[in-house]
Design a protein around this motif. Structure first.
Motif, PDB file in Angstrom:
ATOM      1  N   HIS A  10       0.829  -1.209   0.000  1.00  0.00           N
ATOM      2  CA  HIS A  10       0.000   0.000   0.000  1.00  0.00           C
ATOM      3  C   HIS A  10       0.867   1.263   0.000  1.00  0.00           C
ATOM      4  O   HIS A  10       0.506   2.255  -0.651  1.00  0.00           O
ATOM      5  CB  HIS A  10      -0.960   0.006   1.189  1.00  0.00           C
ATOM      6  N   VAL A  11       1.988   1.247   0.711  1.00  0.00           N
ATOM      7  CA  VAL A  11       2.888   2.403   0.694  1.00  0.00           C
ATOM      8  C   VAL A  11       3.412   2.619  -0.731  1.00  0.00           C
ATOM      9  O   VAL A  11       3.394   3.739  -1.253  1.00  0.00           O
ATOM     10  CB  VAL A  11       4.047   2.232   1.697  1.00  0.00           C
ATOM     11  N   ILE A  12       3.858   1.552  -1.362  1.00  0.00           N
ATOM     12  CA  ILE A  12       4.366   1.665  -2.733  1.00  0.00           C
ATOM     13  C   ILE A  12       3.240   2.084  -3.686  1.00  0.00           C
ATOM     14  O   ILE A  12       3.440   2.912  -4.575  1.00  0.00           O
ATOM     15  CB  ILE A  12       5.035   0.363  -3.184  1.00  0.00           C
ATOM     16  N   ALA A  13       2.050   1.519  -3.480  1.00  0.00           N
ATOM     17  CA  ALA A  13       0.908   1.880  -4.322  1.00  0.00           C
ATOM     18  C   ALA A  13       0.592   3.369  -4.200  1.00  0.00           C
ATOM     19  O   ALA A  13       0.255   4.017  -5.201  1.00  0.00           O
ATOM     20  CB  ALA A  13      -0.309   1.038  -3.942  1.00  0.00           C
ATOM     21  N   ILE A  29      11.664   2.614  -3.553  1.00  0.00           N
ATOM     22  CA  ILE A  29      12.289   2.120  -2.322  1.00  0.00           C
ATOM     23  C   ILE A  29      12.934   3.259  -1.530  1.00  0.00           C
ATOM     24  O   ILE A  29      12.966   3.230  -0.302  1.00  0.00           O
ATOM     25  CB  ILE A  29      13.259   0.942  -2.601  1.00  0.00           C
ATOM     26  N   LYS A  30      13.410   4.288  -2.211  1.00  0.00           N
ATOM     27  CA  LYS A  30      13.931   5.470  -1.504  1.00  0.00           C
ATOM     28  C   LYS A  30      12.794   6.193  -0.790  1.00  0.00           C
ATOM     29  O   LYS A  30      12.925   6.606   0.361  1.00  0.00           O
ATOM     30  CB  LYS A  30      14.629   6.452  -2.462  1.00  0.00           C
ATOM     31  N   LEU A  31      11.661   6.375  -1.475  1.00  0.00           N
ATOM     32  CA  LEU A  31      10.524   7.056  -0.863  1.00  0.00           C
ATOM     33  C   LEU A  31       9.959   6.261   0.319  1.00  0.00           C
ATOM     34  O   LEU A  31       9.552   6.849   1.328  1.00  0.00           O
ATOM     35  CB  LEU A  31       9.443   7.326  -1.909  1.00  0.00           C
ATOM     36  N   VAL A  32       9.950   4.934   0.214  1.00  0.00           N
ATOM     37  CA  VAL A  32       9.505   4.091   1.326  1.00  0.00           C
ATOM     38  C   VAL A  32      10.393   4.333   2.544  1.00  0.00           C
ATOM     39  O   VAL A  32       9.906   4.552   3.660  1.00  0.00           O
ATOM     40  CB  VAL A  32       9.510   2.596   0.933  1.00  0.00           C
ATOM     41  N   TYR A  33      11.710   4.303   2.339  1.00  0.00           N
ATOM     42  CA  TYR A  33      12.649   4.544   3.433  1.00  0.00           C
ATOM     43  C   TYR A  33      12.428   5.932   4.027  1.00  0.00           C
ATOM     44  O   TYR A  33      12.360   6.089   5.260  1.00  0.00           O
ATOM     45  CB  TYR A  33      14.099   4.407   2.960  1.00  0.00           C
ATOM     46  N   LEU A  34      12.318   6.940   3.174  1.00  0.00           N
ATOM     47  CA  LEU A  34      12.183   8.314   3.654  1.00  0.00           C
ATOM     48  C   LEU A  34      10.850   8.535   4.368  1.00  0.00           C
ATOM     49  O   LEU A  34      10.767   9.337   5.304  1.00  0.00           O
ATOM     50  CB  LEU A  34      12.384   9.291   2.502  1.00  0.00           C
ATOM     51  N   ALA A  35       9.809   7.813   3.975  1.00  0.00           N
ATOM     52  CA  ALA A  35       8.528   7.888   4.679  1.00  0.00           C
ATOM     53  C   ALA A  35       8.653   7.289   6.078  1.00  0.00           C
ATOM     54  O   ALA A  35       8.134   7.845   7.054  1.00  0.00           O
ATOM     55  CB  ALA A  35       7.436   7.180   3.881  1.00  0.00           C
ATOM     56  N   ASP A  36       9.341   6.163   6.190  1.00  0.00           N
ATOM     57  CA  ASP A  36       9.578   5.585   7.519  1.00  0.00           C
ATOM     58  C   ASP A  36      10.381   6.538   8.385  1.00  0.00           C
ATOM     59  O   ASP A  36      10.106   6.719   9.571  1.00  0.00           O
ATOM     60  CB  ASP A  36      10.312   4.250   7.405  1.00  0.00           C
ATOM     61  N   ARG A  37      11.370   7.150   7.782  1.00  0.00           N
ATOM     62  CA  ARG A  37      12.222   8.107   8.501  1.00  0.00           C
ATOM     63  C   ARG A  37      11.381   9.287   9.008  1.00  0.00           C
ATOM     64  O   ARG A  37      11.517   9.719  10.154  1.00  0.00           O
ATOM     65  CB  ARG A  37      13.320   8.586   7.549  1.00  0.00           C
ATOM     66  N   ASP A 115       2.125  11.686   1.938  1.00  0.00           N
ATOM     67  CA  ASP A 115       1.866  12.882   1.135  1.00  0.00           C
ATOM     68  C   ASP A 115       2.939  13.943   1.374  1.00  0.00           C
ATOM     69  O   ASP A 115       3.415  14.566   0.416  1.00  0.00           O
ATOM     70  CB  ASP A 115       0.478  13.442   1.453  1.00  0.00           C
ATOM     71  N   GLU A 116       3.339  14.143   2.628  1.00  0.00           N
ATOM     72  CA  GLU A 116       4.384  15.120   2.941  1.00  0.00           C
ATOM     73  C   GLU A 116       5.695  14.758   2.250  1.00  0.00           C
ATOM     74  O   GLU A 116       6.372  15.625   1.683  1.00  0.00           O
ATOM     75  CB  GLU A 116       4.606  15.194   4.457  1.00  0.00           C
ATOM     76  N   VAL A 117       6.050  13.474   2.288  1.00  0.00           N
ATOM     77  CA  VAL A 117       7.278  13.016   1.633  1.00  0.00           C
ATOM     78  C   VAL A 117       7.169  13.228   0.128  1.00  0.00           C
ATOM     79  O   VAL A 117       8.111  13.700  -0.518  1.00  0.00           O
ATOM     80  CB  VAL A 117       7.582  11.545   1.994  1.00  0.00           C
ATOM     81  N   TRP A 118       6.023  12.888  -0.448  1.00  0.00           N
ATOM     82  CA  TRP A 118       5.830  13.070  -1.890  1.00  0.00           C
ATOM     83  C   TRP A 118       5.929  14.540  -2.270  1.00  0.00           C
ATOM     84  O   TRP A 118       6.582  14.889  -3.252  1.00  0.00           O
ATOM     85  CB  TRP A 118       4.496  12.488  -2.348  1.00  0.00           C
ATOM     86  N   GLN A 119       5.276  15.401  -1.515  1.00  0.00           N
ATOM     87  CA  GLN A 119       5.303  16.834  -1.824  1.00  0.00           C
ATOM     88  C   GLN A 119       6.731  17.383  -1.795  1.00  0.00           C
ATOM     89  O   GLN A 119       7.092  18.225  -2.611  1.00  0.00           O
ATOM     90  CB  GLN A 119       4.429  17.627  -0.834  1.00  0.00           C
ATOM     91  N   ARG A 120       7.527  16.897  -0.875  1.00  0.00           N
ATOM     92  CA  ARG A 120       8.890  17.396  -0.718  1.00  0.00           C
ATOM     93  C   ARG A 120       9.868  16.775  -1.707  1.00  0.00           C
ATOM     94  O   ARG A 120      10.766  17.449  -2.207  1.00  0.00           O
ATOM     95  CB  ARG A 120       9.350  17.125   0.716  1.00  0.00           C
ATOM     96  N   LEU A 121       9.700  15.475  -2.028  1.00  0.00           N
ATOM     97  CA  LEU A 121      10.722  14.757  -2.788  1.00  0.00           C
ATOM     98  C   LEU A 121      10.230  14.039  -4.043  1.00  0.00           C
ATOM     99  O   LEU A 121      11.046  13.573  -4.842  1.00  0.00           O
ATOM    100  CB  LEU A 121      11.405  13.722  -1.869  1.00  0.00           C
ATOM    101  N   GLY A 122       8.934  13.947  -4.234  1.00  0.00           N
ATOM    102  CA  GLY A 122       8.388  13.180  -5.347  1.00  0.00           C
ATOM    103  C   GLY A 122       8.752  13.706  -6.721  1.00  0.00           C
ATOM    104  O   GLY A 122       8.712  12.960  -7.698  1.00  0.00           O
ATOM    105  N   HIS A 123       9.120  14.969  -6.822  1.00  0.00           N
ATOM    106  CA  HIS A 123       9.494  15.549  -8.111  1.00  0.00           C
ATOM    107  C   HIS A 123      10.846  15.051  -8.614  1.00  0.00           C
ATOM    108  O   HIS A 123      11.163  15.184  -9.789  1.00  0.00           O
ATOM    109  CB  HIS A 123       9.531  17.082  -8.007  1.00  0.00           C
ATOM    110  N   MET A 124      11.649  14.456  -7.723  1.00  0.00           N
ATOM    111  CA  MET A 124      12.985  13.986  -8.112  1.00  0.00           C
ATOM    112  C   MET A 124      12.884  12.662  -8.865  1.00  0.00           C
ATOM    113  O   MET A 124      12.014  11.840  -8.585  1.00  0.00           O
ATOM    114  CB  MET A 124      13.861  13.763  -6.876  1.00  0.00           C
ATOM    115  N   LEU A 129      17.126  11.292  -6.373  1.00  0.00           N
ATOM    116  CA  LEU A 129      16.731  10.853  -5.046  1.00  0.00           C
ATOM    117  C   LEU A 129      17.831  10.021  -4.390  1.00  0.00           C
ATOM    118  O   LEU A 129      18.139  10.210  -3.210  1.00  0.00           O
ATOM    119  CB  LEU A 129      15.437  10.053  -5.148  1.00  0.00           C
ATOM    120  N   ALA A 130      18.445   9.128  -5.155  1.00  0.00           N
ATOM    121  CA  ALA A 130      19.559   8.331  -4.617  1.00  0.00           C
ATOM    122  C   ALA A 130      20.708   9.250  -4.196  1.00  0.00           C
ATOM    123  O   ALA A 130      21.274   9.084  -3.111  1.00  0.00           O
ATOM    124  CB  ALA A 130      20.030   7.306  -5.645  1.00  0.00           C
ATOM    125  N   GLU A 131      21.041  10.213  -5.039  1.00  0.00           N
ATOM    126  CA  GLU A 131      22.106  11.165  -4.683  1.00  0.00           C
ATOM    127  C   GLU A 131      21.731  11.970  -3.446  1.00  0.00           C
ATOM    128  O   GLU A 131      22.567  12.216  -2.578  1.00  0.00           O
ATOM    129  CB  GLU A 131      22.396  12.107  -5.857  1.00  0.00           C
TER     130      GLU A 131
END
Length: 186
Positions: A10-13, A29-37, A115-124, A129-131
């Motif tokens: 569901h997180v990936i979805a 997988i980067k966004l999943v990690y950053l969401a947990d963080r 949503d907060e993670v996506w708004q901040r980093l989803g454009h990359m 994102l890896a960098e």
């Protein structure tokens, strides 16, 4: 709580929905990690409970990455009811009726964090994102594994996001997780 493949899917979805129905695996997988963080920073605990590692391309949630790579046959049917099998470097939604409202294994607060993670980093893109995760000011708990992998402890993540008493908090979290696991087995 033990690892929950439905929550992970569901997180990936969620991120795949935001990306238009399919998302690059490295980016996911980067966004999943950053969401947990972010969840640890805001609530003191992650969305997904699993081991995390520093890999050459940045930090990852290892069990979720293994699921994305098709390594867990016992959960494959459940996983693929939400996400298609990996196609090259992308993973997409298996159900065209899936929406944020149907991601019912996630709480409203968890959706808000995603949503907060996506708004901040989803454009990359995946490489940006890896960098970004290699920059110590962004993700100080990531350490170069020199071609291998290094565990990232919950204590290290808690300290990196600025929580007080990370060792005690991590012990508390693990104690609660063990109690929940014990109760679930009864």
């Amino acid at each position: 709580m033990p690892y929950n493949p439905v929550r992970a899917a569901h997180v990936i979805a969620f991120f795949a929905l935001r990306e238009g129905g399919s998302i690059n695996v490295l980016k996911a997988i980067k966004l999943v990690y950053l969401a947990d963080r972010e969840s640890i920073r805001l609530r003191g605990h992650p969305i997904l409970d699993e081991p995390r590692y520093s890999l050459p391309h940045g930090p990852v949630n290892s069990v979720t990455l293994d699921h994305l790579n098709g390594a867990y046959r016992e959960n494959q049917e459940t996983w693929q009811s939400i996400l298609d099998a990996r196609a090259g470097n992308n993973v997409g939604l298996s159900d065209c009726e899936l929406s944020e409202a149907t991601l019912d294994s996630l709480s409203e607060r968890e959706i808000s964090i995603l949503d907060e993670v996506w708004q901040r980093l989803g454009h990359m893109d995946r490489f940006e994102l890896a960098e970004w995760t290699h920059v110590p000011e962004n993700v100080p708990e990531w350490q170069d594994p020199n071609g291998s992998r290094r565990p990232i402890s919950l204590e290290r993540m808690m300290a990196a996001v600025g929580l007080d008493q990370p060792i005690e908090r991590a012990r508390e979290h693990n104690s609660l997780k063990n109690a929940q696991s014990l109760l679930a087995s009864l």
